[in-house]
Design a protein around this motif. Structure first.
Motif, PDB file in Angstrom:
ATOM      1  N   LYS A   1       0.679  -0.951   0.283  1.00 22.27           N
ATOM      2  CA  LYS A   1      -0.056  -0.184   0.083  1.00 22.27           C
ATOM      3  C   LYS A   1       0.874   1.114   0.243  1.00 22.27           C
ATOM      4  O   LYS A   1       0.331   2.345  -0.147  1.00 22.27           O
ATOM      5  N   ASN A   2       2.303   1.217   0.581  1.00 16.72           N
ATOM      6  CA  ASN A   2       2.983   2.629   0.696  1.00 16.72           C
ATOM      7  C   ASN A   2       3.725   2.132  -0.820  1.00 16.72           C
ATOM      8  O   ASN A   2       4.470   3.560  -0.810  1.00 16.72           O
ATOM      9  N   ALA A   3       3.908   1.657  -1.645  1.00  8.39           N
ATOM     10  CA  ALA A   3       4.135   2.514  -3.101  1.00  8.39           C
ATOM     11  C   ALA A   3       3.525   2.523  -4.348  1.00  8.39           C
ATOM     12  O   ALA A   3       3.330   1.874  -5.469  1.00  8.39           O
ATOM     13  N   LEU A   4       1.879   2.456  -4.199  1.00  9.66           N
ATOM     14  CA  LEU A   4       1.507   2.929  -5.248  1.00  9.66           C
ATOM     15  C   LEU A   4       1.395   4.577  -5.379  1.00  9.66           C
ATOM     16  O   LEU A   4       0.835   5.747  -4.552  1.00  9.66           O
ATOM     17  N   ASP A   5       0.868   4.625  -7.020  1.00 15.30           N
ATOM     18  CA  ASP A   5       0.940   6.242  -7.210  1.00 15.30           C
ATOM     19  C   ASP A   5      -0.033   6.639  -7.089  1.00 15.30           C
ATOM     20  O   ASP A   5      -0.950   7.659  -6.782  1.00 15.30           O
ATOM     21  N   GLU A   6      -1.203   6.249  -7.668  1.00 21.39           N
ATOM     22  CA  GLU A   6      -2.892   6.268  -7.581  1.00 21.39           C
ATOM     23  C   GLU A   6      -3.378   5.244  -6.787  1.00 21.39           C
ATOM     24  O   GLU A   6      -3.449   4.136  -6.658  1.00 21.39           O
ATOM     25  N   THR A   7      -4.731   5.427  -6.219  1.00 22.20           N
ATOM     26  CA  THR A   7      -5.184   4.419  -4.833  1.00 22.20           C
ATOM     27  C   THR A   7      -6.921   4.684  -5.658  1.00 22.20           C
ATOM     28  O   THR A   7      -7.098   5.129  -5.827  1.00 22.20           O
ATOM     29  N   LEU A   8      -7.800   4.090  -4.412  1.00 23.80           N
ATOM     30  CA  LEU A   8      -9.093   4.599  -4.884  1.00 23.80           C
ATOM     31  C   LEU A   8      -9.466   5.292  -4.629  1.00 23.80           C
ATOM     32  O   LEU A   8     -10.544   6.091  -4.873  1.00 23.80           O
ATOM     33  N   TYR A   9      -9.082   6.464  -3.205  1.00 23.96           N
ATOM     34  CA  TYR A   9      -8.751   7.736  -3.878  1.00 23.96           C
ATOM     35  C   TYR A   9      -8.997   9.065  -4.902  1.00 23.96           C
ATOM     36  O   TYR A   9      -9.778   9.739  -4.657  1.00 23.96           O
ATOM     37  N   ASP A  10      -7.735   8.274  -5.435  1.00 20.89           N
ATOM     38  CA  ASP A  10      -7.297   8.879  -6.783  1.00 20.89           C
ATOM     39  C   ASP A  10      -9.042   9.007  -7.547  1.00 20.89           C
ATOM     40  O   ASP A  10      -9.402   9.859  -8.110  1.00 20.89           O
ATOM     41  N   LEU A  11      -9.237   7.268  -7.492  1.00 25.77           N
ATOM     42  CA  LEU A  11     -10.511   7.097  -8.566  1.00 25.77           C
ATOM     43  C   LEU A  11     -11.666   7.989  -7.882  1.00 25.77           C
ATOM     44  O   LEU A  11     -12.774   8.306  -8.548  1.00 25.77           O
ATOM     45  N   ILE A  12     -11.993   7.522  -6.764  1.00 24.50           N
ATOM     46  CA  ILE A  12     -13.545   8.198  -5.998  1.00 24.50           C
ATOM     47  C   ILE A  12     -13.417   9.979  -5.977  1.00 24.50           C
ATOM     48  O   ILE A  12     -14.529  10.827  -6.098  1.00 24.50           O
ATOM     49  N   ILE A  13     -12.006  10.661  -5.262  1.00 26.24           N
ATOM     50  CA  ILE A  13     -12.239  12.113  -5.155  1.00 26.24           C
ATOM     51  C   ILE A  13     -12.016  12.567  -6.809  1.00 26.24           C
ATOM     52  O   ILE A  13     -12.003  13.929  -6.586  1.00 26.24           O
TER      53      ILE A  13
END
Ligand code: ATP
Ligand code: MG
Length: 261
Positions: free
Chosen positions: A52-64
């Motif tokens: 989880k600490n090596a992600l450029d984009e996460t669900l956050y970027d999708l939702i917001i």
């Protein structure tokens, strides 16, 4: 595509363990599965072998931020399913969501955009009844409620049922409780029998016959980034989650037959 939210606002009842291992078990039966990590703790992400600490984009970027699904989605290769990963970034989504119109429908819209790509979507909810959980319950067709057979478990259950009723009345009339799954089950605990009886009285057929026993392999597997079937497929935990997936698929078949007849 069927969307299943795994929810219980009580912490540590086995939501993530159930989400990860049900997803893996459904994948084993050739279902196309998407696991959505809707908890800023990112436990389902780590437990699926994605850092989880090596992600450029996460669900956050999708939702917001309206990022593209294709840039956020990860393949949890060994686990056998796709994952929408999360980490601490998701904490701020809660407040930011308030600025959106139709803020309850953000996840629903994302999942509708990939409707044809999956048979099952499993959403691992955070331990609260916040706007993220509301998004899950609005996007979902069904809810699976993991619970431990302890004294206060039933109290928590009624708050969750009330929330589900409110969502049904105002935002998602189709929402149904798919079932309650008893986790960390210990038949030797004297409270278990009492709580079991009450549970069946209140919920009857909604209680899955399959119980998930307390099993150390289930607790160990996430530290290897693996669902338990890949970690130790002969363990009691692996067999229990396969049985749960089987029960869920059977119920879905029975419902189809009933609809046709
Ligand atoms: P949270 O509310 O913090 O998100 P949760 O409801 O997702 O928690 P889990 O993280 O799945 O709960 O489980 C809590 C802890 O109990 C974890 O350490 C997990 O490994 C362990 N655990 C869950 N189910 C079992 C089981 N059947 N046997 C043994 N340990 C289990
Ligand atoms: Mg969790």
């Amino acid at each position: 595509m069927e969307v299943i939210a795994v929810a219980n606002q009580k912490g540590g009842v086995g939501k993530t363990t159930t989400s990860v291992n049900l997803s893996a078990s459904l994948s084993v039966t050739q279902q196309r599965v998407l696991l959505v990590d809707l908890d800023p703790q990112g436990n389902a992400t780590m437990g699926s072998g994605i850092n989880k600490n090596a992600l450029d984009e996460t669900l956050y970027d999708l939702i917001i931020r309206d990022s593209d699904f294709s840039t956020v989605i990860r393949s949890a290769k060994e686990a056998g399913y796709d994952l929408l990963p999360s980490n601490g970034d998701l904490v701020s989504a809660e407040a930011q969501l308030l600025d959106f119109e139709r803020r309850e429908y953000r996840l629903d819209a994302i999942l509708k955009s990939v409707e044809g790509s999956y048979d099952y979507v499993v959403i691992d909810c955070p331990p609260s009844l916040n706007m993220l959980t509301i998004n899950a319950l609005v996007a979902a067709d069904k809810v699976i409620i993991p619970m431990q057979c302890e004294y206060y478990a039933l109290e928590g259950l009624s708050a969750l049922m009330q929330t589900i009723d409110i969502i049904k009345a105002h935002l998602n009339p189709e929402l149904e409780i798919e079932g309650v799954v008893r986790t960390m089950y210990d038949p030797r605990n004297r409270l278990t029998i009492e709580v079991n009886n009450e549970l069946f009285n209140h919920l009857g057929k909604k209680v899955y016959r399959t119980v998930i026993p307390r099993n150390v392999r289930l607790a160990e597997a996430p530290s290897f980034g693996l669902p338990v079937i890949q970690y130790d497929r002969h363990s009691k935990g692996a067999i229990a989650y396969l049985a749960l997936a089987g029960e869920l698929l059977r119920r879905a078949d029975e419902a189809k037959v009933l609809k046709c007849s």
